[in-house]
Design a protein around this motif. Structure first.
Motif, PDB file in Angstrom:
ATOM      1  N   GLU A   1     -10.592  -2.318  -0.535  1.00 42.30           N
ATOM      2  CA  GLU A   1      -9.822  -1.892  -1.805  1.00 42.30           C
ATOM      3  C   GLU A   1      -8.887  -2.623  -2.192  1.00 42.30           C
ATOM      4  OE1 GLU A   1      -7.844   2.445  -3.642  1.00 42.30           O
ATOM      5  OE2 GLU A   1      -9.134   2.374  -1.808  1.00 42.30           O
ATOM      6  N   LEU A   2      -7.777  -3.067  -1.309  1.00 42.52           N
ATOM      7  CA  LEU A   2      -6.493  -3.702  -1.610  1.00 42.52           C
ATOM      8  C   LEU A   2      -7.063  -5.035  -2.079  1.00 42.52           C
ATOM      9  CD1 LEU A   2      -4.052  -2.946   1.371  1.00 42.52           C
ATOM     10  CD2 LEU A   2      -3.763  -2.295  -1.258  1.00 42.52           C
TER      11      LEU A   2
ATOM     12  N   THR B   1       1.489   0.730   0.125  1.00 46.33           N
ATOM     13  CA  THR B   1       0.737   0.585   1.371  1.00 46.33           C
ATOM     14  C   THR B   1       1.875   0.296   2.320  1.00 46.33           C
ATOM     15  OG1 THR B   1       0.516  -1.639   1.522  1.00 46.33           O
ATOM     16  CG2 THR B   1      -1.175  -0.377   0.085  1.00 46.33           C
TER      17      THR B   1
ATOM     18  N   ARG C   1      -4.045  -8.640  -6.681  1.00 42.18           N
ATOM     19  CA  ARG C   1      -3.291  -8.199  -5.434  1.00 42.18           C
ATOM     20  C   ARG C   1      -3.775  -9.181  -4.324  1.00 42.18           C
ATOM     21  NH1 ARG C   1      -5.604  -2.904  -7.057  1.00 42.18           N
ATOM     22  NH2 ARG C   1      -7.317  -3.216  -5.652  1.00 42.18           N
TER      23      ARG C   1
ATOM     24  N   LYS D   1       0.700  -0.712  -6.305  1.00 38.89           N
ATOM     25  CA  LYS D   1      -0.755  -0.521  -5.560  1.00 38.89           C
ATOM     26  C   LYS D   1      -0.061  -0.841  -4.087  1.00 38.89           C
ATOM     27  CE  LYS D   1      -4.877   0.765  -4.623  1.00 38.89           C
ATOM     28  NZ  LYS D   1      -5.702   1.837  -5.050  1.00 38.89           N
ATOM     29  N   LEU D   2       0.298  -2.287  -3.996  1.00 42.22           N
ATOM     30  CA  LEU D   2       0.410  -2.865  -2.672  1.00 42.22           C
ATOM     31  C   LEU D   2       1.940  -2.343  -2.164  1.00 42.22           C
ATOM     32  CD1 LEU D   2       0.156  -6.727  -3.762  1.00 42.22           C
ATOM     33  CD2 LEU D   2      -1.327  -5.139  -2.182  1.00 42.22           C
TER      34      LEU D   2
ATOM     35  N   THR E   1     -10.326   0.627   3.147  1.00 41.21           N
ATOM     36  CA  THR E   1      -8.763   0.308   2.782  1.00 41.21           C
ATOM     37  C   THR E   1      -8.505  -1.047   2.249  1.00 41.21           C
ATOM     38  OG1 THR E   1      -8.171   2.322   3.731  1.00 41.21           O
ATOM     39  CG2 THR E   1      -6.196   1.006   3.030  1.00 41.21           C
TER      40      THR E   1
END
Length: 113
Positions: free
Chosen positions: A17-18, A76, A24, A72-73, A14
């Motif tokens: 991926e971030l 989380t 990002r 995307k961020l 994870t």
């Protein structure tokens, strides 16, 4: 390790991926370095100053942040974006993501540090 601790653990896959996307990563570098909530425009300015992405044009960077990096961020548990105030902040500046981010930053060309 209790199941409670395990549920909140950050899996390396994870984290990687971030951090795989330079935009990002750039957002996270800036947020971790400042440690304070930041307005959207301030983030763009700091990212352009530090050259942490391939985007050199403010408009293109703004679009990339709006349509890809920030959704995307914020999906989380690490970054929160308040649409009303247009401020971003880390939900936990001492989070499990920090060592992964430090490693990624150590591997970057000098200009992004």
């Amino acid at each position: 390790m209790s199941s409670d601790t395990h549920d909140h653990s950050l899996a390396p896959s994870t984290a990687f991926e971030l951090l795989a996307d330079p935009c990002r990563r750039g957002v996270l570098y800036v947020l971790f370095d400042t440690g304070e909530p930041m307005r959207h425009e301030q983030l763009i300015e700091r990212m352009l100053q530090r050259e942490v992405t391939s985007f050199r044009d403010r408009r293109r960077l703004r679009l990339e942040l709006h349509h890809a990096a920030l959704p995307k961020l914020t999906a989380t548990r690490f970054v929160h974006y308040d649409e009303r105030t247009r401020r971003l902040h880390l939900t936990d500046p001492e989070s499990e993501l920090k060592p992964y981010l430090a490693f990624a930053q150590s591997m970057e060309p000098t200009r992004t540090r």
